[in-house]
Design an enzyme around this catalytic site. Structure first.
Site, PDB file in Angstrom:
ATOM      1  N   LYS A 142      96.541  33.153  48.349  1.00 25.36           N
ATOM      2  CA  LYS A 142      97.190  34.263  47.711  1.00 25.36           C
ATOM      3  C   LYS A 142      97.196  35.439  47.501  1.00 25.36           C
ATOM      4  O   LYS A 142      96.560  36.079  47.865  1.00 25.36           O
ATOM      5  CB  LYS A 142      96.541  33.816  45.735  1.00 25.36           C
ATOM      6  N   GLU A 184      82.714  38.678  41.833  1.00 22.56           N
ATOM      7  CA  GLU A 184      83.469  36.911  42.625  1.00 22.56           C
ATOM      8  C   GLU A 184      81.788  35.647  42.353  1.00 22.56           C
ATOM      9  O   GLU A 184      81.758  34.745  42.424  1.00 22.56           O
ATOM     10  CB  GLU A 184      84.328  36.815  42.718  1.00 22.56           C
ATOM     11  N   LYS A 226      84.730  28.146  47.477  1.00 21.51           N
ATOM     12  CA  LYS A 226      86.490  28.297  47.185  1.00 21.51           C
ATOM     13  C   LYS A 226      87.690  27.602  47.998  1.00 21.51           C
ATOM     14  O   LYS A 226      88.139  27.184  47.677  1.00 21.51           O
ATOM     15  CB  LYS A 226      86.300  29.592  48.042  1.00 21.51           C
ATOM     16  N   ASN A 244      89.879  30.508  38.389  1.00 25.17           N
ATOM     17  CA  ASN A 244      89.895  32.583  37.260  1.00 25.17           C
ATOM     18  C   ASN A 244      89.096  31.963  35.820  1.00 25.17           C
ATOM     19  O   ASN A 244      89.526  32.899  35.045  1.00 25.17           O
ATOM     20  CB  ASN A 244      91.431  31.866  36.419  1.00 25.17           C
ATOM     21  N   HIS A 247      89.004  35.253  34.426  1.00 18.51           N
ATOM     22  CA  HIS A 247      89.776  36.176  34.565  1.00 18.51           C
ATOM     23  C   HIS A 247      90.630  36.430  33.603  1.00 18.51           C
ATOM     24  O   HIS A 247      91.324  37.026  33.585  1.00 18.51           O
ATOM     25  CB  HIS A 247      90.636  34.988  35.715  1.00 18.51           C
ATOM     26  N   HIS A 263      87.873  45.643  39.722  1.00 19.75           N
ATOM     27  CA  HIS A 263      88.102  44.194  39.292  1.00 19.75           C
ATOM     28  C   HIS A 263      86.572  43.165  38.598  1.00 19.75           C
ATOM     29  O   HIS A 263      86.937  42.751  38.028  1.00 19.75           O
ATOM     30  CB  HIS A 263      88.621  43.253  39.967  1.00 19.75           C
TER      31      HIS A 263
END
Length: 359
Positions: A142, A184, A226, A244, A247, A263
């Site tokens: 991404k 994360e 991932k 997500n 998120h 973040h």
């Protein structure tokens, strides 16, 4: 050096994990990297590692150059992308040349996006230097930039040719940035791997002490989670959306605060909000809700924040690029290590979650 293979057919690549940059030239040789390279970084990482990496490549026969844009999420925009493309032209990059993304998530996203559009696409390599980028954004292809107050709304899927992770760079991170990355990391345990979640609970002191062996093991498990999801759903048509978790609320909080919170911090708050919605729907019990909150506290996250007006945060949620036919998509836990996706969360449930996470 640890090795993890991401199997995406013709877009496959290796993730190499070590504790120095010394193996980078040989790693590039393994993928037949061209001699013409442009290292793209930001003004912070340039001071830390720019000269070291550039000299290392130059000493090993690469015609490398260094381009740094001003650090900060506020510079994750089209002007910075055009600056990278201008540097490519000035460095006489052609379609066989390669961009090296040296830095955190913002660097990786922008260098990857520039690589995707320069001459209709050239190769690039990810060298993530933050925990956030090592555990999440450097893997999966991404790329993108922020636009009109929407995070990552412009971009492309463009897989790297290699991800080279040097956990030694984590020793120069601020506490704030390390905490951000752990958002994360913890997320991956919640959505996909209960054993990894247990590992993070039991080894928090070793992780926080930045023990190289522990960090390499943690990053490898992160990347394997991932990679497994990306292999099954490269372009986020279904399963990949579970990444997500946290998120939907997190991005809105991040935007509402003008990106003044990191973040990962915002994802942590978003995870608590989503877990609370799942708890209120009787999808998880109070024990799992508290485990999610407690592990975040264990890694020095704020578990409550002073939110702006609820309507303001909710308005940012309406700009979420993951909306499906006008409906917000939420990822909710059904137990530690497993989640589900729903699109029927009401405004009342969201506001109730806002109250729960508010200081």
């Amino acid at each position: 050096m640890e090795n993890l293979f991401v199997n995406l057919g013709e877009n496959s690549y290796d993730i190499l994990l070590t504790d120095s940059f010394l193996g980078l030239p040989k790693a590039l040789e393994r993928i037949n990297a061209p001699k013409k390279l442009l290292i793209v970084t930001d003004s912070n990482v340039e001071k830390l590692y720019g000269e070291e990496v550039n000299n290392l490549l130059s000493q090993n026969g690469y015609g490398s150059d260094l381009y740094a844009f001003k650090a900060g999420e506020e510079n994750k925009n089209m002007d910075s992308i055009l600056g990278i493309c201008k540097a490519c032209i000035e460095h006489k990059m052609d379609r066989k040349s390669m961009i090296i993304a040296l830095g955190g998530g913002v660097v990786g996203d922008m260098a990857g996006f520039a690589a995707a559009i320069y001459m209709r696409g050239i190769d690039f390599v990810q060298i993530p230097t933050t925990l956030l980028s090592q555990s999440d954004s450097s893997v999966g292809g991404k790329t993108g930039i922020d636009f009109m107050e929407s995070k990552n709304i412009l971009g492309a899927f463009h897989q790297p040719k290699l991800v080279y992770i040097n956990v030694g760079t984590l020793k120069t991170l601020s506490e704030e940035q390390f905490v951000s990355g752990m958002g994360e990391v913890i997320k991956h345990g919640v959505i996909r791997d209960a054993d990894f979640f247990d590992y993070l609970e039991k080894n928090s002191e070793k992780v926080k002490a930045l023990e190289s062996e522990t960090l390499i093991k943690m990053d490898k498990i992160n990347c394997s989670i991932k990679a497994d999801v990306v292999e099954k759903d490269e372009k986020e048509m279904g399963l990949r959306a579970i990444l997500n978790f946290g998120h939907t609320i997190g991005h809105a909080v991040e935007s509402a605060y003008g990106f003044k919170m990191t973040h990962g911090e915002c994802v942590g708050i978003g995870m608590i909000g989503a877990a609370y919605i799942a708890y209120k729907r009787a999808m998880i019990g109070n024990e799992d809700l508290k485990r999610i909150e407690n592990i975040l506290s264990m890694y020095n996250f704020k578990t409550r924040v002073k939110l702006p007006e609820k309507e303001e945060v909710f308005e940012f949620m309406q700009k979420d690029k993951k909306k499906i036919e006008g409906k917000l998509k939420f990822v909710l836990p059904i137990k530690i290590g497993d989640v589900t996706q729903v699109t029927d969360i009401t405004k009342e449930e969201i506001f109730d979650a806002f109250d729960y996470i508010s200081d």
